[in-house]
Design an enzyme around this catalytic site. Sequence first.
Site, short mmCIF file in Angstrom:
data_model
loop_
_atom_site.label_atom_id
_atom_site.label_comp_id
_atom_site.label_asym_id
_atom_site.label_seq_id
_atom_site.Cartn_x
_atom_site.Cartn_y
_atom_site.Cartn_z
N GLU A 174 0.81 -1.24 0.00
CA GLU A 174 0.00 0.00 0.00
C GLU A 174 0.84 1.28 0.00
O GLU A 174 0.59 2.19 0.79
CB GLU A 174 -0.95 0.00 1.20
N GLU A 293 -5.82 -8.39 0.15
CA GLU A 293 -6.50 -7.97 1.38
C GLU A 293 -7.96 -7.73 1.02
O GLU A 293 -8.26 -6.87 0.19
CB GLU A 293 -5.90 -6.69 1.96
O1 AHR Z 1 -5.36 -5.46 7.35
C1 AHR Z 1 -5.20 -4.26 8.07
C2 AHR Z 1 -4.44 -3.19 7.31
O2 AHR Z 1 -5.22 -2.78 6.22
C3 AHR Z 1 -3.14 -3.60 6.66
O3 AHR Z 1 -2.05 -3.50 7.52
C4 AHR Z 1 -2.99 -2.61 5.55
O4 AHR Z 1 -2.25 -3.10 4.47
C5 AHR Z 1 -4.42 -2.26 5.19
O5 AHR Z 1 -4.60 -0.89 5.11
#
Ligand code: AHR
Length: 503
Positions: A174, A293
Amino acid sequence: MNLTARIVLDPAAVVAPVNRRLFGTFVEHMGRCVYTGIYEPGHPRADEDGFRADVLALTRELGVTTVRYPGGNFVSGYRWEDGIGPRELRPRRRDLAWHSIEPNEVGIDEFAKWAAKADVEIMYAVNLGTRGVQEALDVHEYCNQPAGTALSDRRRANGSEKPYGISMWCLGNELDGSWQLGHKNAREYGRLAAATARALRMAEPGLELVACGSSSSTMPTFGSWEATVLEETYDLVDYVSCHAYYEEYHGDLGSFLACANDMDHFIDSVVATADSVGARLRSRKKIQLSFDEWNVWYLSRFQGGPPPTEWRVAPPVIEDEYNVADAVVVGNLLIALLRHSDRVTAACQAQLVNVIAPIRTEPGGPAWRQTIFHPFARTAALARGDVLRTAVDGPSYETDRYGTAATVDAVATHDPATGDLVLFAVNRDQTRSVELAVDLRAFGDTVRPAGTWTLADDDLRAVNTAADPDRVTLRAANAVTVDGDVATLVLPPVSWTAARFSG
Ligand code: AHR
């Protein structure tokens, strides 16, 4: 009165084979995911390495295949070498991402041991926030070089004779986000990702590399970020990542239940962007999507919380408690991922334990399955063979956030080897059941009903807790009735169902 819908299934309408990597998860050094999540020496169920056997058993039952590690935002400030060697010599560090103390009791050697016990593949993320090419090469050498170099021999001296053979490597996390340590613009990140990818490929050409896409489709740079990053990395990487978290805003359940539409749109947009870069580069290569994610996350509650004050090891962070509606949405997001199996070939539900997770634990106490555990585990167990293209003919409704949404959303898998056919379906209507007619004529008389599993409840806000861990679980739905080539099943209001037909 019940609603009705119809779906036609055809074994020839194949999207792509089911890729087992769609059932990935994520373990970040964050909150209580690692410490008092997977690892808690001194717990009555801890094994000889300090791993919680109850969590390991639930991880296996969940059916996860790939585990992204060690972050997340955490990785952008992480020094991997802090986590190797004698534990008493490992430094305690500040983790700025989550305002905690990282004790480094678990590092890559311990995690590889845990992954072997859980029978999962590691997807390793390197730090491209505060670090760069050299440190990525170093951790690769430590993990994957068999022997005879400084770092591979250090691994062997630390007790792991065999290399870990990690195939998938995420090039940072990210980095489009201003919250990320080492946040960069797309060109800066793209160049660093390209240099890192080139170096890693010199070390091991066959690695599968993931460039960071946007941290959500609501980022102001969404689309242009992917295009610029892929301009720099197209020939060097295999995947671009997608991240998406959904929640119910202000009681708008209708929109929330339809958020898989947004995931569909997100995937289609990233595929179109990647393909347009490929076209401009006159490349025949197709970039895959790693949706590494995704989940339901009540992010707006988290953002509204007070700023952390003290520095602690493993403070509880975003331990969302999931209800029935959340579980139906998770089942629906898996349907969306499966239907894009031709381009989404890896995915990780974030995260595994305690932190927005299907598994919850109490320190020193029990571990239990949250509601969202159930559709994930059943989908991972049943989805085999090929994903079939499915179109539902049925009612729809209007949502404030995601436009017109089908009341029933579904996908099917068919395993030519066993003949098994499985339909996964949600009913998003809040008050009415749907009678779903499944046209099986393309299968001749080769399939017959072999079980249904439904998640539904009169109380959509019901949750599982340590005291009542099985309040919400799957139950056998009404029997499937068969009339000629058509099987009919009843989907209760706000429900997720898997129906299996054996060959
Ligand atoms: O999963 C929680 C957080 O969400 C992670 O650390 C990040 O990559 C995302 O913003």
